[in-house]
Design a protein around this motif. Structure first.
Motif, mmCIF file in Angstrom:
data_model
loop_
_atom_site.group_PDB
_atom_site.id
_atom_site.type_symbol
_atom_site.label_atom_id
_atom_site.label_comp_id
_atom_site.label_asym_id
_atom_site.label_seq_id
_atom_site.Cartn_x
_atom_site.Cartn_y
_atom_site.Cartn_z
ATOM 1 N N TYR A 47 0.832 -1.207 0.000
ATOM 2 C CA TYR A 47 0.000 0.000 0.000
ATOM 3 C C TYR A 47 0.867 1.257 0.000
ATOM 4 N N GLU A 48 1.868 1.304 0.875
ATOM 5 C CA GLU A 48 2.670 2.513 1.056
ATOM 6 C C GLU A 48 3.533 2.814 -0.170
ATOM 7 N N SER A 49 3.931 1.764 -0.892
ATOM 8 C CA SER A 49 4.828 1.971 -2.025
ATOM 9 C C SER A 49 4.098 2.061 -3.355
ATOM 10 N N TYR A 50 2.859 1.523 -3.413
ATOM 11 C CA TYR A 50 2.176 1.515 -4.710
ATOM 12 C C TYR A 50 0.661 1.494 -4.527
ATOM 13 N N LEU A 87 21.378 0.314 -11.137
ATOM 14 C CA LEU A 87 20.865 0.538 -9.785
ATOM 15 C C LEU A 87 19.408 0.969 -9.854
ATOM 16 N N ASP A 88 18.544 0.234 -9.139
ATOM 17 C CA ASP A 88 17.169 0.684 -8.918
ATOM 18 C C ASP A 88 17.169 1.398 -7.573
ATOM 19 N N TRP A 89 17.260 2.711 -7.644
ATOM 20 C CA TRP A 89 17.384 3.562 -6.455
ATOM 21 C C TRP A 89 16.002 3.777 -5.829
ATOM 22 N N GLY A 90 15.896 3.528 -4.507
ATOM 23 C CA GLY A 90 14.608 3.634 -3.835
ATOM 24 C C GLY A 90 13.661 2.551 -4.310
ATOM 25 N N CYS A 91 14.134 1.319 -4.305
ATOM 26 C CA CYS A 91 13.417 0.203 -4.947
ATOM 27 C C CYS A 91 12.148 -0.222 -4.233
ATOM 28 N N GLY A 92 12.007 0.094 -2.935
ATOM 29 C CA GLY A 92 10.836 -0.373 -2.199
ATOM 30 C C GLY A 92 10.728 -1.885 -2.260
#
Length: 253
Positions: free
Chosen positions: A39-42, A75-80
């Motif tokens: 929920y918080e990420s998507y 790099l996937d930065w802030g990947c959650g």
């Protein structure tokens, strides 16, 4: 704001309970993160989390493939919870893929459940745990959109630091599509400063949003990057979920 956050979370749990149950029954062996993390990420909708992540990753890679070498360091930065990261290997079989996020529990979950990716915990402020000139590509989907305005330049400097010469950054921001939803007072502030952010006690949380006036943000970017492509989220809403999309090449400065 905390109460609103919990109410929205519980509403999504209720709203998507049935399709999520069907998804679990159909995919009993597919591991997913905790409901609140999704929920918080998507969005707390399991099928959309998987399907939209796959579609978004395919679109990202189609745009970036011409700009990166055959075996890139990514790099996937802030990947959650790895909504994009989990699909990258399908498109970049020979890549060395890293992903980082400040949420320790989420990174631990990713490490246990998503193979062949180097997951690292990052601090909420620079530097990232990587050496200079290490990556050919940095992906930052909806990361700058949740970083306070006063920290934006620090992160641009950090992305520039970890990119190889001529390395590529794929970044999104909240532009005109989202700015039009602000109040008159908030619009005056963003016109003056070029950036505006709401406040939330937890940095990076979905309840805290940052907005960039693209005309002024472009000037910030051009200090360290060549802008290869810019897509206005209001005019091209399918490119990055109505966010503005910036594809950048590192300058030698």
């Amino acid at each position: 704001m905390r109460l609103v956050d919990q109410l929205v979370y519980r509403w999504q749990q209720f709203r998507y309970a049935y399709p999520n149950l069907l998804f679990r029954l159909k995919h009993p062996d597919l591991h997913l993160p905790d409901d609140y993390v999704l929920y918080e990420s998507y969005l707390l909708h399991y099928q959309k989390f998987i399907d939209d992540g796959a579609l978004t990753t395919a679109e990202i890679w189609a745009a970036l493939k011409p700009h990166v070498p055959l075996a890139p360091f990514i790099l996937d930065w802030g990947c959650g919870p790895a909504r994009i990261t989990r699909h990258l290997r399908k498109h970049a079989q020979d890549a060395t893929i890293y992903a980082c996020d400040p949420n320790i529990e989420t990174i631990v979950w990713n490490q246990k459940n998503i193979p062949d990716i180097h997951f690292e915990v990052q601090e909420k402020y620079p530097p990232l745990p990587f050496p200079d000139a290490y990556f050919d590509l940095v992906i930052g989907f909806s990361v700058l959109t949740h970083i306070p305005g006063q920290d934006q330049r620090k992160w641009l400097h950090e992305i520039h630091r970890i990119l190889k010469p001529n390395g590529i950054a794929w970044l999104t921001t909240h532009g005109h599509y989202f700015i039009q939803r602000l109040s008159k007072k908030e619009k005056i502030e963003i016109e003056t400063k070029g950036v505006y952010n709401t406040y939330y006690h937890q940095p990076g949380h979905r309840m805290m949003s940052t907005y960039h006036l693209p005309e002024k943000w472009e000037k910030e970017l051009e200090e360290k990057f060549e802008i290869l492509e810019y897509w206005d989220g209001e005019k091209s809403p399918t490119k990055a979920g109505k966010q503005d999309l910036w594809i950048l090449r590192k300058k030698k400065v």
